[in-house]
Design a protein around this motif. Sequence first.
Motif, PDB file in Angstrom:
ATOM      1  N   ASP A  17      30.105 -21.093   8.640  1.00  0.00           N
ATOM      2  CA  ASP A  17      30.351 -21.509  10.019  1.00  0.00           C
ATOM      3  C   ASP A  17      30.235 -20.627  11.162  1.00  0.00           C
ATOM      4  O   ASP A  17      30.866 -19.687  11.018  1.00  0.00           O
ATOM      5  CB  ASP A  17      31.982 -22.147  10.079  1.00  0.00           C
ATOM      6  CG  ASP A  17      32.046 -23.300   9.098  1.00  0.00           C
ATOM      7  OD1 ASP A  17      31.103 -23.972   8.792  1.00  0.00           O
ATOM      8  OD2 ASP A  17      33.319 -23.531   8.454  1.00  0.00           O
ATOM      9  N   PRO A  18      29.836 -21.113  12.235  1.00  0.00           N
ATOM     10  CA  PRO A  18      29.771 -20.115  13.472  1.00  0.00           C
ATOM     11  C   PRO A  18      30.843 -20.306  14.198  1.00  0.00           C
ATOM     12  O   PRO A  18      31.604 -20.896  13.979  1.00  0.00           O
ATOM     13  CB  PRO A  18      28.339 -20.761  14.383  1.00  0.00           C
ATOM     14  CG  PRO A  18      28.679 -22.275  13.984  1.00  0.00           C
ATOM     15  CD  PRO A  18      29.167 -22.280  12.557  1.00  0.00           C
ATOM     16  N   PRO A  19      30.974 -18.825  14.772  1.00  0.00           N
ATOM     17  CA  PRO A  19      32.356 -18.712  15.428  1.00  0.00           C
ATOM     18  C   PRO A  19      32.603 -19.809  16.712  1.00  0.00           C
ATOM     19  O   PRO A  19      31.585 -20.148  17.253  1.00  0.00           O
ATOM     20  CB  PRO A  19      32.338 -17.355  16.206  1.00  0.00           C
ATOM     21  CG  PRO A  19      31.047 -16.829  16.298  1.00  0.00           C
ATOM     22  CD  PRO A  19      30.409 -17.963  14.896  1.00  0.00           C
ATOM     23  N   VAL A  20      33.710 -20.057  17.096  1.00  0.00           N
ATOM     24  CA  VAL A  20      33.901 -20.946  18.192  1.00  0.00           C
ATOM     25  C   VAL A  20      33.495 -20.018  19.529  1.00  0.00           C
ATOM     26  O   VAL A  20      33.822 -18.996  19.888  1.00  0.00           O
ATOM     27  CB  VAL A  20      35.408 -21.310  18.201  1.00  0.00           C
ATOM     28  CG1 VAL A  20      35.639 -22.119  19.625  1.00  0.00           C
ATOM     29  CG2 VAL A  20      36.018 -22.142  17.020  1.00  0.00           C
ATOM     30  N   PRO A  77      46.148 -18.506  22.598  1.00  0.00           N
ATOM     31  CA  PRO A  77      46.394 -19.932  22.374  1.00  0.00           C
ATOM     32  C   PRO A  77      46.367 -20.852  23.582  1.00  0.00           C
ATOM     33  O   PRO A  77      46.074 -21.937  23.311  1.00  0.00           O
ATOM     34  CB  PRO A  77      47.635 -19.873  21.659  1.00  0.00           C
ATOM     35  CG  PRO A  77      47.837 -18.413  21.081  1.00  0.00           C
ATOM     36  CD  PRO A  77      47.075 -17.529  22.076  1.00  0.00           C
ATOM     37  N   ARG A  78      46.805 -20.478  24.661  1.00  0.00           N
ATOM     38  CA  ARG A  78      47.000 -21.175  25.687  1.00  0.00           C
ATOM     39  C   ARG A  78      45.706 -21.798  26.271  1.00  0.00           C
ATOM     40  O   ARG A  78      45.388 -22.734  26.797  1.00  0.00           O
ATOM     41  CB  ARG A  78      47.764 -20.543  26.924  1.00  0.00           C
ATOM     42  CG  ARG A  78      48.075 -21.583  28.105  1.00  0.00           C
ATOM     43  CD  ARG A  78      49.124 -21.176  28.771  1.00  0.00           C
ATOM     44  NE  ARG A  78      48.801 -20.049  29.409  1.00  0.00           N
ATOM     45  CZ  ARG A  78      49.418 -18.713  29.460  1.00  0.00           C
ATOM     46  NH1 ARG A  78      50.541 -18.668  28.513  1.00  0.00           N
ATOM     47  NH2 ARG A  78      48.921 -17.725  30.183  1.00  0.00           N
ATOM     48  N   HIS A  79      44.614 -20.878  26.144  1.00  0.00           N
ATOM     49  CA  HIS A  79      43.324 -21.260  26.407  1.00  0.00           C
ATOM     50  C   HIS A  79      42.378 -21.730  25.358  1.00  0.00           C
ATOM     51  O   HIS A  79      41.232 -21.661  25.704  1.00  0.00           O
ATOM     52  CB  HIS A  79      42.658 -20.113  27.344  1.00  0.00           C
ATOM     53  CG  HIS A  79      43.457 -19.794  28.724  1.00  0.00           C
ATOM     54  ND1 HIS A  79      43.342 -20.468  29.662  1.00  0.00           N
ATOM     55  CD2 HIS A  79      44.267 -18.856  28.804  1.00  0.00           C
ATOM     56  CE1 HIS A  79      44.067 -20.122  30.632  1.00  0.00           C
ATOM     57  NE2 HIS A  79      44.589 -19.096  30.374  1.00  0.00           N
ATOM     58  N   GLY A  80      42.811 -21.666  24.249  1.00  0.00           N
ATOM     59  CA  GLY A  80      42.194 -22.291  23.132  1.00  0.00           C
ATOM     60  C   GLY A  80      41.220 -21.037  22.522  1.00  0.00           C
ATOM     61  O   GLY A  80      40.183 -21.392  21.727  1.00  0.00           O
ATOM     62  N   VAL A  81      41.770 -20.016  22.646  1.00  0.00           N
ATOM     63  CA  VAL A  81      40.826 -18.822  22.052  1.00  0.00           C
ATOM     64  C   VAL A  81      41.265 -18.720  20.417  1.00  0.00           C
ATOM     65  O   VAL A  81      42.626 -18.480  20.575  1.00  0.00           O
ATOM     66  CB  VAL A  81      40.930 -17.563  23.055  1.00  0.00           C
ATOM     67  CG1 VAL A  81      40.142 -16.328  22.441  1.00  0.00           C
ATOM     68  CG2 VAL A  81      40.720 -18.018  24.296  1.00  0.00           C
ATOM     69  N   PRO A  82      40.392 -18.554  19.698  1.00  0.00           N
ATOM     70  CA  PRO A  82      41.106 -18.012  18.136  1.00  0.00           C
ATOM     71  C   PRO A  82      41.740 -16.838  18.258  1.00  0.00           C
ATOM     72  O   PRO A  82      41.283 -15.860  19.256  1.00  0.00           O
ATOM     73  CB  PRO A  82      39.555 -18.275  17.485  1.00  0.00           C
ATOM     74  CG  PRO A  82      38.682 -19.110  18.205  1.00  0.00           C
ATOM     75  CD  PRO A  82      38.916 -18.811  19.717  1.00  0.00           C
ATOM     76  N   GLU A  83      42.613 -16.521  17.269  1.00  0.00           N
ATOM     77  CA  GLU A  83      43.188 -15.390  17.212  1.00  0.00           C
ATOM     78  C   GLU A  83      42.450 -14.157  17.047  1.00  0.00           C
ATOM     79  O   GLU A  83      42.821 -13.156  17.684  1.00  0.00           O
ATOM     80  CB  GLU A  83      44.014 -15.671  15.925  1.00  0.00           C
ATOM     81  CG  GLU A  83      45.371 -14.444  15.513  1.00  0.00           C
ATOM     82  CD  GLU A  83      45.916 -14.418  14.738  1.00  0.00           C
ATOM     83  OE1 GLU A  83      46.931 -13.368  14.302  1.00  0.00           O
ATOM     84  OE2 GLU A  83      46.178 -15.529  13.841  1.00  0.00           O
ATOM     85  N   ASP A  84      41.409 -14.229  16.051  1.00  0.00           N
ATOM     86  CA  ASP A  84      40.446 -13.013  15.868  1.00  0.00           C
ATOM     87  C   ASP A  84      39.611 -12.481  17.388  1.00  0.00           C
ATOM     88  O   ASP A  84      39.828 -11.431  17.424  1.00  0.00           O
ATOM     89  CB  ASP A  84      39.429 -13.393  15.002  1.00  0.00           C
ATOM     90  CG  ASP A  84      38.784 -14.477  15.152  1.00  0.00           C
ATOM     91  OD1 ASP A  84      39.150 -15.443  15.773  1.00  0.00           O
ATOM     92  OD2 ASP A  84      37.410 -14.400  14.492  1.00  0.00           O
ATOM     93  N   GLN A  85      39.210 -13.704  17.913  1.00  0.00           N
ATOM     94  CA  GLN A  85      38.363 -13.379  18.991  1.00  0.00           C
ATOM     95  C   GLN A  85      39.479 -12.551  20.292  1.00  0.00           C
ATOM     96  O   GLN A  85      39.083 -11.727  20.999  1.00  0.00           O
ATOM     97  CB  GLN A  85      37.815 -14.449  19.803  1.00  0.00           C
ATOM     98  CG  GLN A  85      36.817 -15.084  18.750  1.00  0.00           C
ATOM     99  CD  GLN A  85      35.924 -16.108  19.572  1.00  0.00           C
ATOM    100  OE1 GLN A  85      35.648 -15.926  20.745  1.00  0.00           O
ATOM    101  NE2 GLN A  85      35.506 -17.152  19.029  1.00  0.00           N
TER     102      GLN A  85
END
Length: 323
Positions: free
Chosen positions: A19-22, A151-159
Motif C-alpha cells: 500500500d502506498p503512503p497517503v 490529526p486535525r489536517h489528516g496527516v498520518p501519525e508516522d508522517q
Amino acid sequence: MLRVLIVALLLALGGCASDPPVQISASTWRQVDRDIAAASHNASTQAREHALTAMRRWMELVYVETEAEFIPWFSSYWTRQWLSMKVSWYNLNAADEKNPAVNRLALYLQEQYQERVLEAVAEEIDPGQIMEASTRLYVLHLQHQVPGIGPRHGVPEDQFEQRLKAIPAITLAPGASLYQLLQADPPDRLPAYQALLERIRTTPGGAGDWSTNPGISLVARRTSERLVNDLTASGAASAVSAMVGRVAGLGISLGVAVFTAIAHADERADTETQLRKNLTVAFDEEWRELMRSPERGVLAGVHHLSGQIEGGLGVPFRYQPPR
C-alpha cells in the motif's frame, strides 16, 4: 482449507506491504507548519506573561529587602566607621594599584548587597528560577498544543512524527528535535535541555551579578571618596593631638568623634536619599536587561527554543517512506 487460509493471509500481507503512503499535499504541510508556528508563538506569550508577573514579584521583594536591610546598614554611623578602617587598610596595601580604595570598596559593597538583599530574596524567588519555570512552561504548552495538529489536517501519525523529527529545537550538543522535546516528560530528562539551562545559568553577567552595574558602582565611588576626605580630617586631628599632649589630645580626638557622629546624623537622610535614588536606577536597568536579554535573561530558554523551532519551519518538508 488450511492451504486456502494461508494463501489468503499471504495475499493480505502482501497487499498491506505494497500500500502506498497517503499523499499529503504541499499546501497541507505548509498549513501544518503555520499551526506549529502559531503554537510556538502562543507558548512564548504564555511564558512571557508568567516571567513578567514573577519578575515584578522579585523586584518588589528586592525593594523591600533593600529598604529594610541594606540602606539602614549602609547609612549607619558604625558602618561608616568600619568602612573608613577598610579604606585605610586598602590604601596601606595598595602597592601600585590606582584608586585602590574606590575599587576594593566597590567590590565589598557589592558583596554586602548580594548577601543582605539578593540572597535573602532568592530564598523565595530569583531570576534563575524564573528562567527555568518560564522555559518549562513554554515546553508544556507545546506538548499540549502540537500533537493535535497532524490529526486535525489528516496527516498520518508516522508522517507527522517524521516532520517533528526534522525540526530542531536545541542546537547545543547533543542536540534535540521538536519531537524529542515533546516526548520528554519532564523536559529535564533531555541532556540537551539540561545543557541549555546550564549555559544560560553560567553566562557572564547573569542574574545577581552586579559587578558592572553603574548604580551601585556609583554609590561605592561616592562613598569611598567621602570616606577618604573624612580620613584626611581625622589625620589632621591626630597630628594636633600629638602636639598638645596626651590628655588634651584625647579630648580633641573625642571632640572630633562626637562632631563627626553629629554631622553624620545630620547627613544620614541625604545619604539614604541619594543611595535610594542610585539603586532605583540600577534596579530599573537590571530588571529591563533580565526581561529582554536573549542570552542571560529570564526568557533566554524560550528565545532559544522558539527561535530554533520557528526557524526550522522555514525549511520545506517532504515525507520519506521508511525503507
